[in-house]
Structures are given as C-alpha cells and as structure tokens.
Design an enzyme around this catalytic site. Sequence first.
Site, PDB file in Angstrom:
ATOM      1  N   TYR A  65      -2.170   0.001  10.224  1.00 49.19           N
ATOM      2  CA  TYR A  65      -2.242  -0.472   8.839  1.00 49.19           C
ATOM      3  C   TYR A  65      -0.960  -0.102   8.095  1.00 49.19           C
ATOM      4  CZ  TYR A  65      -3.883  -1.127   4.051  1.00 49.19           C
ATOM      5  OH  TYR A  65      -3.999  -1.536   2.745  1.00 49.19           O
ATOM      6  N   SER A  72       0.844  -1.193   0.000  1.00 48.26           N
ATOM      7  CA  SER A  72       0.000   0.000   0.000  1.00 48.26           C
ATOM      8  C   SER A  72       0.879   1.242   0.000  1.00 48.26           C
ATOM      9  CB  SER A  72      -0.906   0.025   1.233  1.00 48.26           C
ATOM     10  OG  SER A  72      -1.616   1.250   1.315  1.00 48.26           O
TER      11      SER A  72
END
Length: 273
Positions: free
Chosen positions: A143, A130
């Site tokens: 995250y 990501s």
Amino acid sequence: MSKVVLITGGSSGIGKAIGEYLNHFSYKVYGTSRTPSKYSDTVKMPLLALDVTKPETITQAIAEIIEKEGKIDVLINNAGVGITGPIEETPSDEIKKAFDTNFFGPLEVIKAVVPQMRKQKSGLIINITSIAGYMGLPYRGIYSATKSALEITAEAYRMELKPFGIKMTNVAPGDFATNIASGRYHAPILENSPYKKEYSDTLVMMDEHVDKGEDPLEMAKAIQKIIEVKNPKVHYRVGSGLQKLSIFLKKVLSDKRYEKMLMKHYRLNGKGR
C-alpha cells in the site's frame, strides 16, 4: 459559472465526505462508483459508473460530464484500495490489483481529463495519496508503495502540465474514521507462517487506528480550501499531529533510527528468532 468537480470513488469514505461537503458550496459535483445503483439512496450527489481499472468506463464517464457541463474544472483522484500482509506471503495478483487501482488507474483518469483541461487552458487535479506513502510501513508495504509511486509521478506530471494552465497537487491523509478497513485485501494469516503473531497484532492495531481516526469532514474542508487556492502547493498532509510529525522525523533522523522507531511503534521484534 460553478466549478465542475469529478471525484473518483465517491460512494463512501473520504470521497463521499468531500462530495457532499462541496455540495454546500457553488460547485457542480459528480462522483463515481463501480456500481452507482447500490448507493442511490445513500449518496447525495450524482454518481457515474466508473472503474479506474477499466479505461473504457473512464472515457465514457468523462465524456458524459463534458456533454452535460461543457467542462471539467477539478479532478479529485480519490478511488483506491487498501492491502495488507507480509510481502513474502501476499499473492502477486493482489499486488498487481492494488497498483492497478491506486497507481495506474489514477494515471488513466488524468490522461482522460487532461485534453479537456488543456482545451480550457485551466484545471486542477488533486491526487489523494496517503501519509503511508512517505514511509515503508510493516505489513502495509505494498500500500505504501502504491501511494508513494503516485506522489512521485505527480511531482513530475505537475511540471509537465504547468505550461497548459493545469495545476496538480497531492493531498496525503492520515487515518480517518471510514470503512476502508472492511474493503481492504488482507493476506490470510497462515497458521504456520513465521509472521503469524506480528502480522495479527499489526492488523488489530491498524483497525484501531482507523476506528479512532479523524473525522472525514476535516479532509473535505481541506480539499475545498485547496480548490480555492490560486497556486496550490506540491504536497499537503491532513491528519493527526503525530502522523504529520512522522514525516518530519523521517527527514531528520538517520534511516536506522527511524526504522527502530517504527519497529517499536508496531511492537516488532528485530532481534531475530
């Protein structure tokens, strides 16, 4: 012979888009899901039962593919979960679950597939990370950490696997219009929390970013091109120009200036209370 591709987390979102796009070409694609029967009418590729947090399901799924196809050419490590919340108020067990799925799980899948690829003297492993993994984002810190951990570990893993003819790369997507928001773990907004307003506002902003995100088909097209590249790069980023620019700015700006820029973007008050 057609390349055999395994995609973890293939029942929805980016994984589903990649699998269904690759099916238009001469690939033999297998997706995975914790509950394949739920998606038999909505996913246009074979789905195997696999939970990246349960090694026995990984071993079984990979053995099934090898028995049917005799090889695995490409592993796309896509399965993952979202998690948001003030780090102070995020339950420790949820933090561990996020790392189990986004970091330890992909490593277990790689460990299970590498012996077959080494036997073949070829193979490609694509880790879906990501753009959030390149920076610590407020209320997405856990995250960001899980994806960053996978990025860095894969940099080392890539070098260790080269002598066996196995290639590895990381592909970091930005915001894509998927159902990831509905599957995220959100730390509850506590009535008396000192983070209540800013966390609430940030959640709304994050959901808006996903709703206005790029078409997952663009990610699928990028993956297909990478599969056909002779020597994949260490890192790829796929997303809006602004999101990719944020990575560049982190390299060229001072830490404090970059932090100030992020806080302004997220409308956070850094002056204390």
